[in-house]
Design a protein around this motif. Structure first.
Motif, short mmCIF file in Angstrom:
data_model
loop_
_atom_site.label_atom_id
_atom_site.label_comp_id
_atom_site.label_asym_id
_atom_site.label_seq_id
_atom_site.Cartn_x
_atom_site.Cartn_y
_atom_site.Cartn_z
N SER A 178 -8.28 -9.26 5.01
CA SER A 178 -9.14 -8.05 5.37
C SER A 178 -9.45 -7.11 4.19
O SER A 178 -10.33 -6.06 4.37
N TYR A 179 -9.14 -7.48 2.93
CA TYR A 179 -9.33 -6.83 1.83
C TYR A 179 -10.72 -6.84 1.41
O TYR A 179 -11.36 -6.12 0.51
N ASN A 215 -11.57 -8.49 -3.58
CA ASN A 215 -10.19 -8.20 -3.83
C ASN A 215 -9.45 -9.53 -3.44
O ASN A 215 -8.68 -9.94 -4.29
N ILE A 224 -4.25 -9.89 4.14
CA ILE A 224 -5.15 -9.85 2.77
C ILE A 224 -6.61 -10.45 2.83
O ILE A 224 -7.35 -9.67 2.01
N LEU A 249 -10.26 -3.35 8.08
CA LEU A 249 -8.88 -3.54 7.30
C LEU A 249 -7.66 -3.73 8.27
O LEU A 249 -7.85 -3.03 9.67
N GLY A 307 0.91 -1.26 -0.09
CA GLY A 307 -0.08 -0.02 0.00
C GLY A 307 0.92 1.17 0.03
O GLY A 307 0.78 1.96 -1.03
N TYR A 356 -3.66 -3.07 7.88
CA TYR A 356 -2.86 -2.34 7.09
C TYR A 356 -1.64 -3.22 6.91
O TYR A 356 -0.90 -3.20 7.72
N ASN A 394 -7.14 -0.22 -6.02
CA ASN A 394 -6.14 -1.00 -5.43
C ASN A 394 -6.75 -2.05 -4.56
O ASN A 394 -8.00 -2.27 -4.65
N MET A 395 -5.93 -2.70 -3.98
CA MET A 395 -6.40 -4.06 -3.20
C MET A 395 -6.84 -4.11 -1.83
O MET A 395 -7.37 -4.70 -0.95
N LEU A 396 -6.80 -2.75 -1.26
CA LEU A 396 -7.08 -2.49 0.34
C LEU A 396 -8.60 -2.53 0.40
O LEU A 396 -8.86 -2.92 1.72
N GLY A 397 -9.37 -2.22 -0.24
CA GLY A 397 -10.65 -2.39 -0.07
C GLY A 397 -11.33 -1.34 0.97
O GLY A 397 -12.37 -1.76 1.47
N GLY A 406 -0.99 -3.77 -3.49
CA GLY A 406 -1.45 -4.14 -2.04
C GLY A 406 -1.32 -5.32 -1.96
O GLY A 406 -1.64 -6.00 -0.89
#
Length: 539
Positions: free
Chosen positions: A503-504, A508, A501, A488, A206, A490, A432-435, A251
């Motif tokens: 948590s995304y 995702n 991952i 999330l 990230g 981080y 991105n993948m963070l969601g 991410g």
């Protein structure tokens, strides 16, 4: 790649600088030593020039590297540089002695390295590989004992194309070196806040930055990834070529290949205005209200950033608070910090206007500390939960004083704003993948850690970890009880036991899974490179 800028192993710079002396120098010296010692990387063994006949090192993967004509970049335990490479991982907990190191200079050597290691022993044996960029990740993200560490520190070039306004940065570069080189051209990039943090891990997880409110995460500003796949193929991933991989790498961490180069969008370099304040813990309540108000500001205030840290200082036997206020356009006395600035300070505020490179340099992380961390929590921007965090931190301090003694440890608990528009910027830049877009609430990320200061810190580690973990679980439970929990985790700060991952969010997770299966069908980066956060371990 190692994950991180700051992982669960990482305790923030400003605090460490206050209480711990300089232990080691950044890896620039390591890089220079590599160049000097390159001809004698493999010592104590006998090899023919064409490697058709060789004396075994005793380590099958290292033999495979040598057989692939990579002997000049292989460092066995007998190499003069071996001990320096062991110390290349930032925290004591991750400074491990592998069977050998391999230190590629370019993408072609990374490709040959991957192929050689993939074929070593016909793929059998219980040994593993770690990929190291800056060496700040926790657990086995960047270090291993039973196997090989691929150290990317020699791949640290930074170049700038004025026509495209894009900087190309090697995965093994450190952010301080990147900023200093780009300032020669009057530009900057969105990257880490500390000079010696590695480029690779931070971006792939990230990448929080002082510029995130304005530019998004570091990963949102990548225009192209150069990647070595498990079969040795070198590919580019961008908005048009391998676009699925392009998005997954923002991410998705080390699930697909070894990223060897990042092409980053630049912006005109302005100086940073930095205001650092030291506040008594008796004003924690007022500060929390001010942090919550700052986090609720809309995106028109995107030039501003802040971080607040509650810290137990053993020299003073007291908890103090440090607040760092940043304006990325060099504006002194930005009015958005007025509520914080009305809080009495213990000493006059430290104000400076500096370049990004100088700012990162002044925050250089210290090495060789034994840090206890259990990972970050992201919560809703809720003052009552933040107050509960402060209460639990104080209870932890009192507990540790009884167990360890008041002079044997230091602590930190920080709060970092995570406004909802961070997600909007990511979506606008291709996703991105963070969601983060799944939740419309403004958020706060909090991280707690303990630094052990005694010679027997290794023995003390388990019981301190247990207490810190119990404290964090208590905060999680309280946040959930009042409806202020967030999903999330981080990744760059995450503890190896956390499911970053996962948590995304389901969409995702599925995207990462499909891309990993497509670009690494044999699962090489899931099983032979097990460190970090693997999609194969996510349900």
């Amino acid at each position: 790649m190692d994950i991180q800028a700051n992982s669960s192993q990482t305790i923030h710079t400003q605090f460490i600088n206050m209480i711990i002396p300089q232990f080691s120098k950044p890896s620039k010296q390591t890089t220079a030593a590599l160049a000097l010692l390159l001809p004698v990387a493999v010592q104590g063994q006998s090899f023919t020039t064409n490697h058709t006949s060789q004396t075994s090192t005793g380590f099958a993967p290292c033999d495979s590297l040598i057989a692939a004509n990579l002997s000049s970049i292989v460092h066995l335990p007998s190499s003069p540089l071996y001990s320096t490479l062991v110390a290349g991982s930032w925290a004591k907990d991750t400074q491990r002695a592998p069977w050998c190191f391999v230190t590629p200079c370019n993408t072609d050597e990374v490709s040959k390295t991957v192929v050689a290691l993939k074929d070593a022993g016909n793929g059998a044996g219980d040994w593993h590989i770690a990929i190291r960029s800056g060496g700040h990740g926790g657990g086995s993200q960047n270090s291993i004992e039973q196997g090989v560490i691929v150290d990317l520190s020699r791949m640290n070039d930074t170049t700038f194309d004025a026509q495209t306004e894009v900087a190309s940065v090697g995965s093994g570069a450190r952010w301080g070196e990147v900023y200093a080189e780009l300032e020669k051209f009057g530009v900057g990039v969105t990257g880490g806040r500390e000079a010696i943090v590695g480029v690779g891990g931070l971006i792939l997880g990230g990448g929080l930055s002082w510029y995130t409110a304005r530019e998004g995460f570091a990963c949102d500003n990548v225009v192209n990834f150069e990647v070595v796949l498990a079969n040795g193929e070198i590919v580019n991933a961008n908005a048009t070529d391998n676009s699925d991989l392009f998005r997954a790498l923002k991410g998705g961490s080390s699930n697909f290949g070894i990223v060897t180069k990042f092409d980053l969008k630049t912006f005109p370099a302005d100086k940073l205005s930095i205001d650092q304040r030291t506040i008594s813990s008796e004003h924690a309540g007022g500060l929390i209200d001010a942090i919550a108000d700052f986090t609720d500001l809309d995106q028109t205030f995107h030039d501003n950033a802040m971080i607040a840290m509650m810290m137990y200082n053993p020299q003073q036997n007291a908890t103090i608070i440090t607040v760092k206020e940043i304006n990325t356009m060099g504006k002194v006395n930005s009015t958005v910090f007025d509520a914080i600035n009305r809080i009495p300070t213990l000493a006059p505020a430290k104000k400076q206007t500096v370049t990004l490179a100088d700012s990162a340099k002044s925050a250089a992380l210290e090495a060789n500390t034994r840090n206890v961390g259990v990972g970050p929590l992201v919560i809703a921007n809720d003052p009552q939960v933040m107050r509960y965090c402060v209460e639990q931190h104080e209870k932890l301090i009192e507990d540790l004083k009884k167990v360890l003694g008041p002079n044997e440890f230091a602590t930190i608990q920080d709060f970092q704003p995570f406004p909802s528009y961070f997600a909007d910027i990511g979506v606008q830049k291709g996703g991105n993948m963070l969601g983060l877009e799944r939740s419309s609430r403004n958020k706060i990320m909090t991280i707690s850690g303990v630094i052990l200061l005694t010679p027997n810190s290794e023995k003390q580690y388990p019981q301190v970890y247990q207490r810190l973990s119990a404290m964090t679980e208590s905060i999680k439970a309280f946040a959930k009880s009042v409806g202020s929990d967030e999903e999330l985790i981080y990744l760059p700060y995450a503890n190896p036991m956390q499911d970053a991952i996962g948590s995304y969010g389901p969409a995702n997770v599925e995207h990462i899974r499909k891309v990993a299966e497509k670009f690494d069908p044999s699962g090489f980066f899931q099983h032979r490179v097990p460190g970090g956060f693997k999609i194969s371990r996510v349900n």
